[in-house]
Design a protein around this motif. Structure first.
Motif, mmCIF file in Angstrom:
data_model
loop_
_atom_site.group_PDB
_atom_site.id
_atom_site.type_symbol
_atom_site.label_atom_id
_atom_site.label_comp_id
_atom_site.label_asym_id
_atom_site.label_seq_id
_atom_site.Cartn_x
_atom_site.Cartn_y
_atom_site.Cartn_z
ATOM 1 N N TYR A 173 0.758 15.855 -7.269
ATOM 2 C CA TYR A 173 0.486 15.939 -5.841
ATOM 3 C C TYR A 173 0.364 17.398 -5.408
ATOM 4 C CZ TYR A 173 1.259 15.053 -0.811
ATOM 5 O OH TYR A 173 1.154 14.977 0.554
ATOM 6 N N GLU A 197 2.518 9.810 -5.315
ATOM 7 C CA GLU A 197 2.956 11.072 -4.726
ATOM 8 C C GLU A 197 4.255 11.592 -5.330
ATOM 9 O OE1 GLU A 197 4.601 12.639 -0.395
ATOM 10 O OE2 GLU A 197 3.077 11.066 -0.451
ATOM 11 N N ARG A 215 1.372 4.281 -2.857
ATOM 12 C CA ARG A 215 1.217 5.699 -2.521
ATOM 13 C C ARG A 215 2.432 6.489 -3.005
ATOM 14 N NH1 ARG A 215 1.574 8.762 2.709
ATOM 15 N NH2 ARG A 215 1.773 10.928 2.032
ATOM 16 N N ARG A 239 0.835 -1.206 0.000
ATOM 17 C CA ARG A 239 0.000 0.000 0.000
ATOM 18 C C ARG A 239 0.866 1.251 0.000
ATOM 19 N NH1 ARG A 239 -2.186 3.352 3.833
ATOM 20 N NH2 ARG A 239 -1.441 2.114 5.573
ATOM 21 N N ARG A 240 1.937 1.234 0.799
ATOM 22 C CA ARG A 240 2.769 2.425 0.895
ATOM 23 C C ARG A 240 3.572 2.686 -0.379
ATOM 24 N NH1 ARG A 240 3.094 5.323 5.764
ATOM 25 N NH2 ARG A 240 4.346 6.646 4.422
#
Length: 441
Positions: free
Chosen positions: A348, A299, A295, A291-292
């Motif tokens: 972002y 980002e 991300r 998940r990270r």
């Protein structure tokens, strides 16, 4: 650090007739602050504690650092060097009634002319009300509080308690510190450890910066019956490696994921892989890592490489199909891809700028020109009047305004000259020129 390592609060004392040797950690406990190994940032010539002691103005303190670096011992030595009565409690085992008894005893001591240094281990485990309970006794001088925590005080301790204390950061012991501690242990034992050079270095590394852990390992090795020096292979066969310090819900969790994220952002695949595997070795859930890293793709890479997000999602899906440990390789490959991908946070930054504008102008309606008019009343109000269908315009671009009437046009997305965003930058600039041309015309 030299042995700073006290038994658990409330542990029964050894019987007077017990002839068993004391643990090495207890035998090596420093008798003065000058004997403490490591922590020059706290105990050095111009360091905070040294300055406080020299001026005779010792304040309440919070020691923040990993296990086995001397928090308890330094607190005990501070009490000794300032003629304060030393009291040690643990937040894990101490309740409200126990605290009341501690404070009452400290008041009686104070009435008789002696102060109390109250050392609170794991102070972050006290709740807000319990932490607030220390404040009046700190303010009236009943106690000098020295708290110890392995967690970030900024997050775990009340602002009121922090404002009345000075936070001192204790660091894990270096290999040089641990070597000095090992030499002290050998002097105490009266013999050298039966290890060759690489094996000795491996022993120090096994302690992972924890002085208490090192002394426990030294005791085990010293007890082996062997005439020859053991090599690294023999040592690791006989001695299980100490698990690396890693708390999946504490500071180490956030420190390591931050290190992974910044290594990816810094385009360093080797460092990124190192922190990724450090987290896996510590028992981190690979799904959290999946998940990270997804991300991170959104980002820090964004539209400079639109495939980065796809790579992460495919790696995540592969992990779900294969499980551990095979699926972790797919995540590792995604980490490498992200580290080497062109970087841009333009998307972002644009998102955050647009959100800020939306909060500021949240009640502004869309311009009537782009609103649908399904009813006669809405047509009478001018909904949709003058709307230009972009597909009918030259270059499929009308250049009309889509922001609220009266609102200055926002410019949020500023693509960079890297990766795919080079092409997007050309498109943004092309549309800007067309828009200006249409508006002038």
């Amino acid at each position: 650090m030299a042995d700073l390592f006290d038994p658990a609060p409330g542990a029964p004392a050894a019987p007077a007739h017990d002839t068993a040797p004391r643990p090495l950690a207890d035998r090596l406990r420093p008798r003065a602050l000058a004997e403490v190994i490591g922590q020059p940032q706290v105990l050095g010539p111009d360091a905070p504690l040294t300055t406080m002691l020299a001026s005779g103005a010792l304040s309440s303190l919070i020691f923040w650092g990993p296990p086995g670096v001397g928090k308890t011992t330094i607190a005990r030595l501070l009490a000794s060097e300032t003629d304060l009565h030393f009291v040690q409690i643990s937040a894990i085992f101490t309740g409200v009634q126990d605290l009341k008894k501690v404070f009452e005893a400290a008041k009686m001591r104070r009435a008789n002319g002696q102060g109390t240094l109250l050392f609170v281990d794991e102070i972050h485990r006290f709740n807000k009300a319990q932490q607030d309970g220390f404040l009046p006794h700190m303010e009236d001088g009943t106690i000098l509080l020295v708290g110890a925590t392995t967690e970030n005080p900024s997050f775990e301790l009340n602002a009121a308690l922090l404002s009345r204390s000075q936070v001192l950061v204790l660091e894990r012991l270096s290999l040089a510190d641990l070597e000095l501690l090992a030499q002290r242990a050998e002097k105490e034992l009266g013999r050298k450890l039966p290890l060759d050079g690489p094996a000795r270095e491996a022993l120090l590394e096994m302690a992972d910066g924890d002085g208490r852990a090192l002394l426990n390992l030294v005791e085990q090795v010293a007890a082996w019956k062997t005439d020859a020096k053991l090599d690294k292979t023999a040592l690791t066969t006989r001695l299980m490696k100490r698990a690396a310090k890693y708390d999946k819900s504490g500071d180490e969790h956030y420190n390591l994921i931050s290190a992974l994220h910044k290594s990816v952002r810094g385009s360093d695949p080797d460092a990124a892989l190192y922190w990724f595997t450090r987290m896996l070795e510590g028992g981190e859930d690979p799904r959290y890592l999946a998940r990270r890293i997804t991300r991170m793709a959104v980002e820090d890479i964004g539209l400079a490489d639109p495939q980065a997000q796809t790579q992460c999602l495919h790696a995540w899906e592969t992990y779900e199909r294969l499980g551990s440990p095979e699926g972790e390789l797919a995540l590792a490959q995604a980490v490498i891809y992200l580290a080497l991908a062109p970087k841009s946070n333009a998307g972002y930054a644009a998102y955050k700028a647009a959100r800020a504008a939306a909060r500021k102008t949240g009640s502004e309606p869309p311009p009537k020109i782009i609103l649908n008019a399904p009813t006669g009343l809405m047509k009478e109000q001018g909904y949709g009047a003058g709307y230009a269908y972009d597909h009918d315009a030259e270059d499929a671009f009308s250049g009309q305004n889509y922001f609220p009437d009266g609102m200055k046009r926002g410019v949020y997305y500023l693509p960079v000259e890297r990766g795919f965003e080079r092409d997007l930058k050309k498109r943004v600039e092309w549309f800007a020129k067309l828009r200006a041309k249409r508006q002038d015309g």
